[in-house]
Structures are given as structure tokens and as C-alpha cells.
Design a protein around this motif. Structure first.
Motif, PDB file in Angstrom:
ATOM      1  N   ARG B  15       4.831   9.979  10.120  1.00 29.58           N
ATOM      2  CA  ARG B  15       4.831   9.143  11.323  1.00 29.58           C
ATOM      3  C   ARG B  15       3.568   9.647  12.350  1.00 29.58           C
ATOM      4  O   ARG B  15       3.125  10.574  12.422  1.00 29.58           O
ATOM      5  CB  ARG B  15       6.017   9.183  12.142  1.00 29.58           C
ATOM      6  N   GLY B  16       2.814   8.464  12.761  1.00 31.20           N
ATOM      7  CA  GLY B  16       1.629   8.847  13.482  1.00 31.20           C
ATOM      8  C   GLY B  16       0.368   8.951  12.736  1.00 31.20           C
ATOM      9  O   GLY B  16      -0.730   8.613  13.485  1.00 31.20           O
ATOM     10  N   GLN B  17       0.463   8.780  11.218  1.00 31.83           N
ATOM     11  CA  GLN B  17      -0.704   8.993  10.787  1.00 31.83           C
ATOM     12  C   GLN B  17      -1.637   7.287  10.567  1.00 31.83           C
ATOM     13  O   GLN B  17      -0.700   6.352  10.744  1.00 31.83           O
ATOM     14  CB  GLN B  17      -0.529   9.552   9.101  1.00 31.83           C
ATOM     15  N   GLN B  80      -2.543   1.655  12.465  1.00 30.72           N
ATOM     16  CA  GLN B  80      -2.866   3.109  13.134  1.00 30.72           C
ATOM     17  C   GLN B  80      -1.657   3.683  13.650  1.00 30.72           C
ATOM     18  O   GLN B  80      -0.582   2.738  13.923  1.00 30.72           O
ATOM     19  CB  GLN B  80      -3.876   2.763  14.187  1.00 30.72           C
ATOM     20  N   ARG B  81      -1.631   4.790  13.848  1.00 27.96           N
ATOM     21  CA  ARG B  81      -0.465   5.421  14.387  1.00 27.96           C
ATOM     22  C   ARG B  81       0.903   4.944  13.802  1.00 27.96           C
ATOM     23  O   ARG B  81       1.796   4.545  14.678  1.00 27.96           O
ATOM     24  CB  ARG B  81      -0.409   5.243  15.961  1.00 27.96           C
ATOM     25  N   THR B  82       1.157   5.081  12.617  1.00 32.40           N
ATOM     26  CA  THR B  82       2.241   4.444  11.884  1.00 32.40           C
ATOM     27  C   THR B  82       3.680   4.938  12.633  1.00 32.40           C
ATOM     28  O   THR B  82       3.752   5.875  13.006  1.00 32.40           O
ATOM     29  CB  THR B  82       2.458   4.770  10.802  1.00 32.40           C
ATOM     30  N   GLU B  83       4.609   4.180  12.593  1.00 35.12           N
ATOM     31  CA  GLU B  83       6.015   4.206  13.159  1.00 35.12           C
ATOM     32  C   GLU B  83       6.991   3.945  12.072  1.00 35.12           C
ATOM     33  O   GLU B  83       6.683   3.203  10.961  1.00 35.12           O
ATOM     34  CB  GLU B  83       6.335   3.208  14.300  1.00 35.12           C
ATOM     35  N   PHE B 105       0.278 -13.803  -5.508  1.00 38.84           N
ATOM     36  CA  PHE B 105       0.332 -12.588  -4.818  1.00 38.84           C
ATOM     37  C   PHE B 105       0.078 -11.725  -5.796  1.00 38.84           C
ATOM     38  O   PHE B 105       0.128 -11.664  -7.037  1.00 38.84           O
ATOM     39  CB  PHE B 105       1.984 -12.683  -4.797  1.00 38.84           C
ATOM     40  N   GLY B 106      -0.217 -10.502  -5.168  1.00 37.79           N
ATOM     41  CA  GLY B 106      -0.336  -9.236  -5.948  1.00 37.79           C
ATOM     42  C   GLY B 106       0.960  -8.728  -5.813  1.00 37.79           C
ATOM     43  O   GLY B 106       1.974  -8.848  -5.295  1.00 37.79           O
ATOM     44  N   ASP B 107       0.992  -7.383  -6.556  1.00 41.00           N
ATOM     45  CA  ASP B 107       2.344  -6.656  -6.471  1.00 41.00           C
ATOM     46  C   ASP B 107       2.813  -5.849  -5.471  1.00 41.00           C
ATOM     47  O   ASP B 107       3.543  -4.948  -5.373  1.00 41.00           O
ATOM     48  CB  ASP B 107       2.329  -5.751  -7.779  1.00 41.00           C
ATOM     49  N   GLY B 108       1.762  -5.824  -4.368  1.00 46.49           N
ATOM     50  CA  GLY B 108       2.174  -5.026  -3.149  1.00 46.49           C
ATOM     51  C   GLY B 108       1.869  -3.867  -3.195  1.00 46.49           C
ATOM     52  O   GLY B 108       1.567  -2.944  -3.944  1.00 46.49           O
ATOM     53  N   THR B 109       1.691  -3.167  -1.727  1.00 47.10           N
ATOM     54  CA  THR B 109       1.722  -1.898  -1.497  1.00 47.10           C
ATOM     55  C   THR B 109       2.956  -1.243  -0.612  1.00 47.10           C
ATOM     56  O   THR B 109       3.448  -2.083   0.356  1.00 47.10           O
ATOM     57  CB  THR B 109       0.490  -1.384  -0.710  1.00 47.10           C
ATOM     58  N   ARG B 110       3.919  -0.401  -1.270  1.00 52.13           N
ATOM     59  CA  ARG B 110       5.001  -0.048  -0.673  1.00 52.13           C
ATOM     60  C   ARG B 110       4.695   1.070   0.566  1.00 52.13           C
ATOM     61  O   ARG B 110       4.126   2.354  -0.233  1.00 52.13           O
ATOM     62  CB  ARG B 110       5.921   0.439  -1.694  1.00 52.13           C
ATOM     63  N   LEU B 111       4.899   0.896   1.658  1.00 47.22           N
ATOM     64  CA  LEU B 111       4.643   1.927   2.494  1.00 47.22           C
ATOM     65  C   LEU B 111       5.907   2.805   2.887  1.00 47.22           C
ATOM     66  O   LEU B 111       6.916   1.982   3.328  1.00 47.22           O
ATOM     67  CB  LEU B 111       4.119   1.497   3.894  1.00 47.22           C
ATOM     68  N   SER B 112       6.002   3.810   2.871  1.00 46.97           N
ATOM     69  CA  SER B 112       7.173   4.712   3.371  1.00 46.97           C
ATOM     70  C   SER B 112       6.615   5.840   4.268  1.00 46.97           C
ATOM     71  O   SER B 112       5.975   6.590   4.218  1.00 46.97           O
ATOM     72  CB  SER B 112       7.893   5.503   2.203  1.00 46.97           C
ATOM     73  N   ILE B 113       7.111   5.615   5.655  1.00 46.99           N
ATOM     74  CA  ILE B 113       6.842   6.238   6.736  1.00 46.99           C
ATOM     75  C   ILE B 113       8.204   7.730   6.833  1.00 46.99           C
ATOM     76  O   ILE B 113       9.078   7.493   7.057  1.00 46.99           O
ATOM     77  CB  ILE B 113       6.902   5.847   7.964  1.00 46.99           C
ATOM     78  N   LEU B 114       7.440   8.964   6.801  1.00 49.89           N
ATOM     79  CA  LEU B 114       8.437   9.893   6.730  1.00 49.89           C
ATOM     80  C   LEU B 114       8.743  10.450   8.224  1.00 49.89           C
ATOM     81  O   LEU B 114       7.972  10.294   8.900  1.00 49.89           O
ATOM     82  CB  LEU B 114       7.997  11.266   6.208  1.00 49.89           C
TER      83      LEU B 114
END
Lengths: 112, 114
Positions: B15-17, B80-83, B105-114
């Protein structure tokens, strides 16, 4: 934003059975698209519809653009195990023009 | 025709990156779209480009989000400043011609915020 009501939310069927799902809205749409999405992948286009009443097939899949222009239907005949996945409708509203709105999906499970 | 390509496929960050995703559309497609998809939901529109011009942005796209398509080819989406609430699948799609044309569509980017 626009609301697209997709039903049913999930279906469990025997291999070989036919499947029907639909998508409804309170607004008029110019274009309807149907997609299938497998886990961890992006949606794959199945069928595109452009005119009210239009009926279009893609193999065992048939989709219709409702005559009121507020709904669309997808049928799958003689289901097979690889039909498993989540099916999404997407509609382009008449008035807003540039943005497709997606339904919440129908999850299909085919029991061999 | 190599289809829509997205990188990375997965991103885990604290979080925050800040994070940046890339989308390479189908080569002749002039329209490029970004969507966000959370579990059990359909894709939600974020923004779209026609060539290099960003023509529409959703209210979902807060000021922490920015997208570019500098030469009308590939696009980047930066957060920015991920939540925690940013955790989702980010999908890119492209199409040719008018808004009525089907998006691929593309296959996507899976984003996980710790």
C-alpha cells in the motif's frame, strides 16, 4: 451509470443440455456484445449484434438483439464441458455512445 | 495478428507504492480502452483513447490514476499511492473504427495490494 441485469447469475447443467441466458436494461442500446471469460483470462468475444431483432449464430451459440432494444439473449445448444465459464453481456447505450456497459455475468457449470 | 498484450500479468505491491501497467493493442486498432474488474463483477469502464487522445474518463478514475497513449500505439496506466481498494484485475481492450465495433481484450494485469 447504466445498469445491465444479467440472469441467471449461475447455472448448473448436464452435458448435452441447452442453455439460455439474458440481459436486460431500462435504457435503449445500439449494440450488444456477448463475451465468455475463463478464470485468469480476459473476456473473449462470442457474438456482436447491431440491429433490433437481429439473430446471429456462432457455432452452437445463438444470440438475439431484443426488439425493444432493451434486452439481449444468448442460447447455447448441446452444451459440452468446455462451455464452462462466465458469460457477460455488454451494451452500448444509444445516448452516451462511447462506453460499453457490462452485465454481472452468468457462471455456467457443465456436469459431464 | 498477435492480439492484445498486457504486462505484467500479476503485480503485488505494498500500500502506498506506485504501479504502472502496459497494454499493447492489436496493431491497426485506433481505439484503446482500460477497464477494472473485481471478483464476481463485469468489467467497469475507466477510460478510452482514440489514437493518442484520451477522450473519456470514468468517475471511477480518481486523480491517483493516470493513463497515456503517447504515440497512439501502446498505453500505460499508472496508479499512484495505491490503496487496498485498488486490488482488482485491470483489463485493456482495443477496437478499430467507431464506438460500436467489438472490443478485443487482453488477459489483464492482476493487482494485489498488501
Amino acid at each position: 451509470g447504466q445498469q445491465l441485469n444479467q440472469s441467471p447469475q449461475s447455472m448448473f447443467i448436464q452435458e448435452g443440455e441447452d442453455v439460455s441466458m439474458n440481459c436486460t436494461s431500462s435504457s435503449i442500446f445500439n449494440t450488444w456484445l456477448w463475451y465468455k471469460q475463463d478464470p485468469g483470462e480476459g473476456p473473449v468475444l462470442l457474438i456482436a449484434l447491431y440491429k433490433a431483432g437481429e439473430l446471429t449464430s456462432n457455432g452452437r451459440l445463438t444470440a438475439q438483439f431484443g426488439i425493444t432494444r432493451k434486452d439481449s439473449f444468448l442460447n447455447i445448444s448441446a452444451s459440452i464441458p468446455s462451455d464452462v465459464g462466465i458469460y457477460f453481456c455488454a451494451g452500448l447505450p444509444r445516448n452516451t455512445g462511447n462506453q460499453f456497459y457490462f452485465g454481472t455475468g452468468t457462471s455456467l457449470t457443465v456436469i459431464p | 495478428d498477435t492480439g492484445v498484450s498486457q504486462n505484467p500479468r500479476h503485480k503485488i505491491t505494498k500500500r502506498g507504492q506506485n504501479v504502472t501497467f502496459r497494454c499493447d493493442p492489436i496493431s491497426e486498432h485506433n481505439r484503446l480502452y482500460w477497464y477494472r474488474q473485481t471478483l464476481g463483477q463485469g468489467p467497469e469502464f475507466l477510460t478510452y483513447f482514440q489514437n493518442e487522445a484520451q477522450l473519456e474518463k470514468s468517475r471511477l478514475l480518481s486523480d491517483r490514476f493516470s493513463a497515456e497513449r503517447p504515440k497512439g500505439s501502446f498505453s500505460t496506466l499508472e496508479i499512484q499511492r495505491t490503496e487496498q481498494g485498488d486490488s482488482a484485475m485491470y483489463l485493456c481492450a482495443s477496437s478499430w473504427g467507431s464506438a460500436t465495433q467489438p472490443q478485443h481484450f487482453g488477459d489483464g494485469t492482476r493487482l494485489s495490494i498488501l
